[in-house]
Design a protein around this motif. Structure first.
Motif, mmCIF file in Angstrom:
data_model
loop_
_atom_site.group_PDB
_atom_site.id
_atom_site.type_symbol
_atom_site.label_atom_id
_atom_site.label_comp_id
_atom_site.label_asym_id
_atom_site.label_seq_id
_atom_site.Cartn_x
_atom_site.Cartn_y
_atom_site.Cartn_z
ATOM 1 N N PHE A 330 10.396 8.113 -2.935
ATOM 2 C CA PHE A 330 11.517 7.182 -3.019
ATOM 3 C C PHE A 330 12.790 8.020 -3.121
ATOM 4 N N TYR A 362 15.079 -1.233 1.059
ATOM 5 C CA TYR A 362 15.012 -0.381 2.254
ATOM 6 C C TYR A 362 13.551 -0.071 2.615
ATOM 7 N N ASN A 363 12.773 0.329 1.639
ATOM 8 C CA ASN A 363 11.390 0.734 1.920
ATOM 9 C C ASN A 363 10.507 -0.436 2.320
ATOM 10 N N THR A 364 10.784 -1.617 1.789
ATOM 11 C CA THR A 364 9.998 -2.781 2.212
ATOM 12 C C THR A 364 10.431 -3.257 3.596
ATOM 13 N N GLN A 366 11.536 -1.457 5.998
ATOM 14 C CA GLN A 366 11.054 -0.485 6.994
ATOM 15 C C GLN A 366 9.524 -0.395 7.026
ATOM 16 N N ASN A 368 7.658 0.877 4.948
ATOM 17 C CA ASN A 368 7.219 2.200 4.490
ATOM 18 C C ASN A 368 6.070 2.111 3.485
ATOM 19 N N LEU A 369 6.139 1.114 2.593
ATOM 20 C CA LEU A 369 5.080 0.971 1.594
ATOM 21 C C LEU A 369 3.748 0.662 2.270
#
Length: 998
Positions: A330, A362-364, A366, A368-369
């Motif tokens: 992160f 941002y990570n959700t 994209q 990414n998780l």
């Protein structure tokens, strides 16, 4: 949107899930001349290195290589045996040459792939281009790197399994597009090395060897395309499961095209196609023409120069960053600084709950998780998280909370149904059952492990809405640590020395646990957040035919928040106290009675979280209970096979020790005799509650394992939260029992809200568990359980299974013709009896003198019986024991509170009700379980109401062999005729057999 716990992990974490990697490479035919064979086998040690690589990478079953020195030999061998998974051939292999050989193999053995392995040479590659290589499946450039052979094996296995594993099993893949033999021969070992290292990393989330094997087989696959058409076809077929694409820039359009027709920007076209279809798909382009780097940047793709000196390192860095390999990082969106690193699911759960909103969003957004989870083989969790995008929630906090719940539930599900090896580095609160040590788990722990797997097998965990049916989080200290403890501290002498229980306990508690065990317990207490039950689990305990129920100790210890050292000291003291109970007098007496050897007994220890909640320094559950699949004393519409259940508010020690509880049939939960009238409810329902005292100083060294258990009156527990779920109120003015929570008055523990109005599906769960237990154990079973309904709003209520044991059926199959047996002249006759047929060597009856009995004298009676029993043991005489109320009850107002060692010589036990002292039979108690399992006859009678017979007047007229203040023993000149008919549940004691019987 909720996580579907019913479908659970379908990624192979369950034994019933999809089977990955059905097709494996096990046998390879190696075709090479003697020189190449020497280079491979002597200089390269290829087979040895392959085996070592498999070991180092945590892979099992390395393939076997069989070498022949020419293609002619190979064809002769294949005529006799074509059971090879693929053929690996070098270039110089005689006649026919490698190209003709490959075509012959394809004609005769179409199922066997052929792989050409050759040293890099422009001349050889020119010849390959000039010849028909259609029979060769793959060509690789050999530079002496054994990793390449591993890569080839894995590539072929991936091709064999791709269709099923990816499309059905959900496995992820990497698409590698490269037509240069030299470059894909370089990339392939590096890619597989990364994948297998990643695979080894996420094995840390697996809880046992079976899950580890399944995780290994669910690793990402590599799909190799050498032309544009094949690349597009593979992308379209598997695009929903791709982690990313690695592509050359220039390559041919179709298989078999001449290299001279290569399209210089085919990789750019492929990148545009992928980007148009999925803008988030990672793409890495590589080319010796660095001018394409700008186009790659415009398309949002990575770029590596093929002639870069750090080619493989750049490849590794890109894959780690974009394909979600390695730790999840992160990062601060403005500075790029790493603010959190997740190595496993536990860390991911913690960070998802705590990173800033913009980083989370941002990570959700994209994916990414989900990509990180996919790369680790956690497919259902990844899919669930990918489906839950921002649009499903009103706020970021709601979104965040949903993901935390998903991860937590998934971790918990993975921990269900497995026995994990305790690893201090990876142990977490998600592991439902773990073992410390390699010895036996003991009988009680075996039952727990069995129940744990049974709940998963039959999908009980989430069957009931808003209820979790589970075992409490459990750690078992195996018996090898008991052996080490005894040996290291020189405690063997306890077996042969006459010592009191207090002396034994003092010796054990002052001794030291093995160092490795102390270190494991230190790691364990860091995960503890509530009180613990430390239970015995001896090798003999809860086994078939000798359950040893309640013989050894169970200690409960409080939670010392913020003081791990104190928690560890309490836990160690409790473990040593359980160890000591192996050699207490009661334990030795029972072992001797069961014809076992105390020297062979070994003790494991079960450590469990206690079910319940805290209030005012006390801790207890909403209810505890014991359920039996067979009801020996059915009443009304009940039948024996429908089972019976006893429950109580508070800790279950009240139930198993024979205290006053509520009895109901799981088939008819609304029909409870004890609450059928106000009079019965006031007289026969629970009148005390057991709770754990949470003050650490309340737990001290004692042979009494209830040393820190508080006995509370109903007046004391009436205002407590747990009581509201189970209590009714006596409306004195109208002489009725009211179930309204608004009414004021005397509390009565009726469980009406649960049993009548189904506020908790207790009867349904009990029926399910008993049915499954009987099916799986092939005999009647008894289970102990606890329920906690006092949970925060929105959280699931808990049904904890604590123990399962077989109910021993020692009944003689020969039924007696009772029409020919007179009962009116019997000394004792019972219509409710358990036992094992005819007993022919009993001459003595010991009974409590009815005129001397009162409920205040039960402790004194137990003491007098202890001395009488010792004299009978020395004389080698068994006897029939008769007395009022429940034998072995912990409540002296319900019966005589004897311990097992005080009645070891009793061959028949009779519970004889008096008009002023009538008590329900003792089903569900530890005492009852042990007595019946040892073949002791067990009779229940109430002569004052016409239920059975006890001729106290006749015995009173006979001379006493010995007589005390409360007890009287009468001896007969000849053996009594004792028969207990297990088929009709009747029993009788006569001075002589009836006509026709012996």
């Amino acid at each position: 949107m909720k996580y579907n716990a019913e479908t659970g992990p379908t990624d192979g974490e369950r034994t019933s899930g999809y089977e990955f990697m059905k097709h494996r490479i096990r046998k390879i035919l190696l075709v090479c001349c003697s020189y190449d064979g020497y280079i491979l086998e002597e200089d390269g040690h290829i087979e040895q290195q392959i085996n070592q690589e498999y070991i180092d990478l945590n892979m099992s079953n390395p393939p076997a290589l069989l070498r022949v020195s020419s293609t002619a030999e190979a064809l002769d061998l294949l005529r006799e045996d074509d059971r090879f998974d693929f053929i690996l051939t070098m270039y110089n292999v005689g006649e026919p040459d490698v190209f003709d050989f490959a075509k012959i193999v394809k004609e005769r053995h179409r199922h066997i792939p052929v792989v050409l392995l050759t040293s890099f040479s422009k001349d050889i590659y020119r010849r390959i281009d000039e010849r028909d290589a259609s029979g060769i499946d793959y060509i690789f450039s050999w530079s002496g790197n054994t990793d390449l052979v591993i890569g080839i094996i894995k590539l072929i296995e991936d091709a064999m399994n791709a269709e099923e594993d990816i499309l059905t099993g959900g496995v992820q893949a990497i698409l590698l597009v490269e037509d240069s033999v030299r470059f894909y021969s370089t990339y392939l070992p590096a890619l597989y090395k990364l994948i297998l290292q990643q695979n080894t990393e996420f094995l840390k989330d697996a809880f046992n060897e079976q899950q580890q094997i399944l995780r290994k087989r669910a690793r990402p696959k590599i799909l190799l395309a050498t032309n544009y058409a094949d690349a597009v076809a593979l992308y379209e077929r598997y695009k929903k499961n791709l982690l990313g694409v690695i592509s050359d820039v220039g390559f041919v359009l179709h298989k078999g095209d001449s290299p001279s027709t290569e399209k210089l920007d085919a990789g750019i076209d492929l990148c545009r196609l992928v980007r148009a279809d999925n803008p988030l798909m990672p793409v890495l382009l590589q080319s010796s023409q660095t001018a394409f780097a700008a186009q790659a940047r415009e398309l949002g793709a990575g770029f590596i120069a093929k002639n870069s000196k750090t080619l493989l390192q750049e490849l590794s860095d890109f894959i780690a960053a974009r394909f979600a390999f390695g730790d999840f990082l992160f990062k601060d969106l403005s500075t790029g600084r790493v603010i959190g690193r997740a190595k496993d699911l536990h860390e991911m759960q913690r960070l998802v709950a705590s990173v800033p909103d913009d980083v989370f969003e941002y990570n959700t957004s994209q994916n990414n998780l989900s990509k990180w989870l996919y790369s680790r083989g956690l497919f259902p969790l990844a899919a669930s998280i990918r489906q839950l995008n921002k649009s499903h929630f009103r706020t970021t906090e709601e979104h965040r909370a949903a993901l935390v719940t998903l991860i937590r539930d998934y971790r918990t599900l993975l921990g269900q149904g497995v026995v994990a090896k305790f690893d201090p580095a990876t142990y977490s609160d998600a592991i439902a059952f773990a073992r410390i040590g390699e010895g036996s788990l003991g009988g009680k722990a075996r039952g727990l492990a069995f129940m744990n797997s049974m709940l998963v097998k039959y999908s009980q965990y989430a069957k009931y809405e808003n209820v979790r049916v589970t075992i409490p989080r459990t750690v078992v200290v195996a018996t090898d640590y008991f052996d080490a403890f005894i040996r290291n501290n020189g405690l063997e002498y306890v077996l042969t020395t006459e010592m009191t229980d207090e002396e034994i306990l003092s010796e054990f508690v002052s001794s030291t646990l093995p160092y490795k065990l102390r270190e494991a317990l230190k790691a364990y207490v860091r995960t503890v957040s509530g009180p613990l039950a430390v239970r015995s689990s001896s090798k003999l305990e809860d086994s078939h035919y000798q359950p040893f129920a309640g013989i050894y100790s169970t200690y409960m210890i409080p939670y010392t928040e913020g003081n791990e050292d104190r928690q560890l000291r309490l836990l160690q003291k409790a473990i040593k106290s359980v160890y000591a109970s192996t050699y207490f007098a009661a334990s030795k007496a029972y072992v001797q009675s069961s014809q076992n050897l105390i020297a062979e007994e070994k003790m494991a220890v079960v450590i469990q979280e206690v079910c319940g909640t805290e209030q005012d320094g006390l801790f207890f559950p909403t209810l505890s209970g014991v359920a039996r699949s067979i009801n020996y004393y059915p009443i009304g519409d009940e039948t024996p096979e429908e089972g019976v259940c006893n429950i109580a508010l508070g800790l279950g020690k009240l139930v198993v020790d024979g205290g006053r509880t509520l009895r109901f049939s799981p088939r008819y939960p609304q029909k409870v005799l004890q609450t059928s009238t106000p009079e019965l409810a006031l007289r026969d329902t629970q009148n005390e509650v057991l709770a754990l005292d949470l003050r650490p100083e309340a737990f001290r060294t004692s042979t009494d394992d209830a040393v820190n258990i508080r006995r509370l009156t109903l007046r004391e527990v009436a205002p407590m939260r747990q009581t509201r779920f189970v209590a009714s109120v006596w409306d004195r003015e109208n002489d009725r029992i009211s179930d309204s929570p608004m009414d004021e008055g005397r509390k009565v523990i009726t469980f009406n809200a649960i049993l009548k109005y189904n506020t908790f599906p207790l009867a349904d769960i009990v029926r399910d568990i008993l049915r499954l237990g009987v099916e799986e154990m092939r005999c009647p079973v008894e289970v102990e359980f606890a329920v906690n309904m006092d949970v925060p709003y929105g959280q699931q209520r808990i049904f904890n299974l604590l123990q399962i044991r077989p109910i021993i059926d020692n009944n003689d199959n020969r039924a007696l013709d009772w029409r020919r047996v007179p009962t009116d002249d019997a000394l004792i006759y019972a219509r409710n009896a358990l036992g094992v047929g005819n007993m022919s060597d009993i001459r003595d009856i010991v009974y409590v003198k009815p005129e001397r009995f009162d409920s205040l004298s039960t402790q004194a009676i137990a003491g007098e019986l202890d001395a009488l029993n010792a004299r009978m043991r020395e004389a080698g005489r068994g006897y029939i024991l008769v007395g009022p109320g429940r034998w072995g009850s912990s409540d002296p107002f319900l019966g005589i509170p004897v311990k097992w060692q005080q009645i070891t010589e009793a061959r028949v036990i009779v519970e004889c009700g008096l008009e002023r002292f009538r008590v329900e039979p003792s089903q569900g108690t530890h005492f009852f379980q042990n007595v019946t399992s040892l073949g002791v006859g067990y009779l229940t009678i109430n002569p004052f109401m016409g239920d059975g017979r006890f001729d106290a007047e006749r015995l009173g007229a006979m001379p006493a062999a010995e007589e005390g203040e409360y007890l009287r023993r009468v001896s007969f000149p000849a053996p009594l005729w004792v028969y207990i008919d297990g088929r009709s549940n009747k029993g009788i004691v006569r001075t002589e057999p009836p006509a026709g019987e012996e």
